[in-house]
Scaffold this motif. Structure first.
Motif, short mmCIF file in Angstrom:
data_model
loop_
_atom_site.label_atom_id
_atom_site.label_comp_id
_atom_site.label_asym_id
_atom_site.label_seq_id
_atom_site.Cartn_x
_atom_site.Cartn_y
_atom_site.Cartn_z
N SER A 21 0.84 -1.20 0.00
CA SER A 21 0.00 0.00 0.00
C SER A 21 0.87 1.25 0.00
CB SER A 21 -0.91 0.00 1.23
OG SER A 21 -1.82 -1.07 1.18
N THR A 22 1.96 1.20 0.77
CA THR A 22 2.88 2.33 0.81
C THR A 22 3.54 2.54 -0.55
OG1 THR A 22 3.32 1.82 3.14
CG2 THR A 22 4.86 3.31 2.04
N LEU A 23 3.94 1.44 -1.20
CA LEU A 23 4.52 1.55 -2.54
C LEU A 23 3.51 2.13 -3.53
CD1 LEU A 23 6.55 -1.78 -2.90
CD2 LEU A 23 7.46 0.55 -3.03
N PHE A 24 2.26 1.72 -3.41
CA PHE A 24 1.20 2.23 -4.30
C PHE A 24 1.01 3.73 -4.11
CE2 PHE A 24 -3.25 3.30 -5.08
CZ PHE A 24 -3.44 2.78 -6.36
N VAL A 25 1.01 4.16 -2.85
CA VAL A 25 0.83 5.58 -2.55
C VAL A 25 1.99 6.40 -3.11
CG1 VAL A 25 0.87 7.24 -0.65
CG2 VAL A 25 -0.62 5.24 -0.52
N ILE A 26 3.21 5.86 -2.97
CA ILE A 26 4.39 6.58 -3.49
C ILE A 26 4.38 6.60 -5.01
CG2 ILE A 26 6.91 6.45 -3.69
CD1 ILE A 26 6.96 5.37 -0.82
N THR A 33 3.23 17.02 -0.81
CA THR A 33 4.54 17.32 -0.24
C THR A 33 4.45 17.82 1.19
OG1 THR A 33 5.32 17.92 -2.46
CG2 THR A 33 6.66 18.63 -0.58
N TYR A 34 3.46 18.67 1.49
CA TYR A 34 3.36 19.25 2.83
C TYR A 34 3.03 18.19 3.89
CZ TYR A 34 -1.72 19.03 2.12
OH TYR A 34 -2.99 18.60 1.88
N ALA A 35 2.46 17.06 3.43
CA ALA A 35 2.06 16.01 4.38
C ALA A 35 3.27 15.27 4.95
CB ALA A 35 1.12 15.02 3.71
N TYR A 36 4.40 15.34 4.25
CA TYR A 36 5.58 14.62 4.73
C TYR A 36 6.11 15.21 6.04
CZ TYR A 36 6.08 11.49 0.78
OH TYR A 36 5.88 10.49 -0.13
N ILE A 39 4.40 13.24 8.50
CA ILE A 39 4.89 11.86 8.46
C ILE A 39 6.20 11.74 9.23
CG2 ILE A 39 5.86 10.10 6.93
CD1 ILE A 39 3.74 10.91 4.86
N TRP A 40 7.08 12.72 9.09
CA TRP A 40 8.33 12.71 9.85
C TRP A 40 8.04 12.74 11.34
CZ3 TRP A 40 13.71 13.31 8.31
CH2 TRP A 40 13.91 13.18 6.94
N GLN A 41 7.14 13.62 11.75
CA GLN A 41 6.80 13.69 13.17
C GLN A 41 6.17 12.39 13.66
OE1 GLN A 41 7.82 16.46 14.76
NE2 GLN A 41 8.50 17.18 12.75
N SER A 42 5.28 11.84 12.85
CA SER A 42 4.61 10.60 13.23
C SER A 42 5.59 9.44 13.33
CB SER A 42 3.52 10.26 12.21
OG SER A 42 2.55 11.28 12.15
N THR A 43 6.58 9.43 12.45
CA THR A 43 7.56 8.35 12.47
C THR A 43 8.32 8.33 13.79
OG1 THR A 43 7.83 8.46 10.07
CG2 THR A 43 9.59 7.38 11.32
N HIS A 212 10.64 8.98 1.37
CA HIS A 212 10.15 7.62 1.22
C HIS A 212 10.75 6.70 2.29
CE1 HIS A 212 9.56 8.66 -3.32
NE2 HIS A 212 8.64 9.22 -2.54
N PHE A 213 12.02 6.91 2.61
CA PHE A 213 12.65 6.10 3.65
C PHE A 213 11.95 6.31 4.99
CE2 PHE A 213 15.80 5.93 7.14
CZ PHE A 213 16.07 4.57 7.10
N VAL A 214 11.67 7.54 5.32
CA VAL A 214 11.01 7.83 6.60
C VAL A 214 9.60 7.24 6.62
CG1 VAL A 214 10.12 9.69 8.06
CG2 VAL A 214 12.38 9.90 7.01
N LEU A 215 8.91 7.28 5.47
CA LEU A 215 7.58 6.70 5.40
C LEU A 215 7.62 5.19 5.66
CD1 LEU A 215 4.57 7.01 4.79
CD2 LEU A 215 5.10 6.77 2.34
N PHE A 216 8.63 4.53 5.12
CA PHE A 216 8.74 3.09 5.34
C PHE A 216 9.22 2.78 6.77
CE2 PHE A 216 8.37 2.50 0.76
CZ PHE A 216 7.66 1.31 0.70
N CYS A 217 9.96 3.67 7.38
CA CYS A 217 10.31 3.50 8.79
C CYS A 217 9.05 3.60 9.66
CB CYS A 217 11.33 4.56 9.22
SG CYS A 217 13.00 4.25 8.61
N LEU A 218 8.12 4.44 9.24
CA LEU A 218 6.83 4.53 9.93
C LEU A 218 6.09 3.19 9.82
CD1 LEU A 218 4.60 6.15 11.37
CD2 LEU A 218 3.84 6.93 9.11
#
Length: 405
Positions: A21-26, A33-36, A39-43, A212-218
């Motif tokens: 799902s993460t790959l599909f979203v990417i 862009t602003y949502a990242y 995502i960093w904070q959430s990670t 993308h790396f941070v998103l996958f760390c999440l």
């Protein structure tokens, strides 16, 4: 056991689903862009939550392995604070290499809790590996870059990923090793590291973009949390010896029962004899065997371990005659099957020629069953007491029989 396998398959499907799902979203740019920023904070938040949970549940492997995505996320978030200058090439070479080696070495050590000498050893090894990773990022040089990028095969693998041949091979070895060892375990916290490593290797080897790396760390943190929560549920609601739901699970199920249900109390006949004559290990084997056979009960019966040698089978919304037939069938099957007690001195491998002397002795094994039907104005606890009374009548009637009140 089948329910346990289904549970494990569900966990694998959940992890794979999150990753794809993460790959599909990417792939389709569904995240603005602003949502990242969020995502960093959430990670960071979810990684800290996962680490705290691993400490609370005394899981040293997950604790140390979660330090790797946390460390490299911190490196990306504060490059000027932790380093004079963080090289992009350094990160995409060192991060996958250190992560793969770290998971390979840490996962190879047996899980013996965090608050022990073994936990201290595992944590120390993890911190040393991260220290080497920090030194590699800080003092990354053209010579190290050339060494890591030197082809080691006749055919280069760089077409398969953005990483060098050496890093890709180490990552594949680590993934295969962790996956194969995880097959030996039945608990999710031991299987989660493979999916956590897989989630981190996708951006480190193929995408090589910091967001993308941070998103996958999440995603990796979610996998760890899901595994810990599932194991906590299993400890609370699954009997560890027989792998069937425990009495606590039964009491919770009572809260969601309808008005029409049937409760059967099952007791192993002469169970004390097995413990006294053959020892508690054989007694435990008898419990596991009976539990396994009871899980095969038909007509939608759900098996619970009530306590000691007693089990409860719950039928919700089923007809009395069909439930009685299902219970009689499983009772007769247990009696016909019996329980084989093998000689303790038997060889590990079967001999080429069968000996005439018997090394297997079959003991009689049977269960008595008491059944009670739901009644208006009576609680499940009262119905289970009636079923228990029926069970005692079955015992008094000679055992290996079923009585319904």
């Amino acid at each position: 056991m089948q329910r346990l396998k289904d549970s494990l398959s569900t966990f694998h499907a959940l992890c794979l689903g999150m990753i794809f799902s993460t790959l599909f979203v990417i792939k389709f740019g569904l995240i603005p862009t602003y949502a990242y920023y969020f995502i960093w904070q959430s990670t960071f938040v979810f990684l800290i939550i996962a680490i705290v949970l691993s400490i609370y549940f005394n899981k040293s492997k997950l604790f140390v392995l979660l330090l790797f995505p946390l460390f490299f996320t911190l490196c990306l978030a504060f490059p000027n604070t932790l380093f004079t200058k963080l090289s992009v090439q350094a990160f995409w070479h060192i991060a996958p290499l250190i992560t793969a080696l770290g998971y390979l070495l840490i996962y190879a050590l047996q899980e013996r809790g965090l608050f022990s000498s073994f936990g201290t050893l595992r944590t120390s090894i993890g911190l040393i590996i991260l220290g080497i990773g920090y030194a590699g990022l800080k003092y990354f040089s053209p010579a190290l870059l050339q060494a890591l990028d030197t082809p080691i095969l006749h055919v280069s693998l760089q077409g398969l990923s953005k990483a060098s041949d050496f890093i890709l091979i180490i990552a594949i070895i680590s993934l295969l090793f962790v996956f194969l060892i995880s097959l030996l375990f039945e608990i999710q916290s031991q299987k989660a590291p493979f999916w956590m490593l897989f989630a981190q290797m996708v951006p480190l080897l193929f995408l090589q973009e910091s967001n993308h790396f941070v998103l996958f760390c999440l995603v990796a943190s979610w996998i760890a949390i899901a595994a810990l929560v599932h194991d906590a549920y299993r400890m609370a609601y699954i009997d560890t010896l027989t792998n069937v739901p425990s009495r606590r699970a039964l009491e919770e199920r009572f809260l969601r029962l309808g008005s029409h249900y049937i409760i059967a109390m099952v007791d192993i006949d002469f169970f004390k004899k097995f413990n006294d004559k053959f020892g508690h290990d054989i007694g435990d084997d008898v419990l596991k065997l009976v539990a396994k056979e009871l899980t095969h009960v038909k007509n939608g019966g759900k098996v619970y371990r009530y306590g000691g040698e007693e089990f409860t089978i719950l039928f919700n919304g089923k007809k009395k005659e069909e439930c009685i037939m299902a219970l009689e069938e499983v009772r007769e099957h247990i009696f016909r099957r019996g329980f084989a007690i093998r000689d303790k001195n038997r060889p590990e491998k079967a001999p080429k020629e069968l000996q005439s002397s018997t090394t297997v002795k079959k003991e009689r094994l049977s269960v008595s069953i008491g059944v009670a039907l739901s009644a208006k104005g009576k609680t499940p606890q009262e119905i289970i007491k009636i079923a228990d009374d029926a069970l005692y009548k079955a015992k008094e009637s000679g055992r290996n029989c079923l009585i319904c009140l």
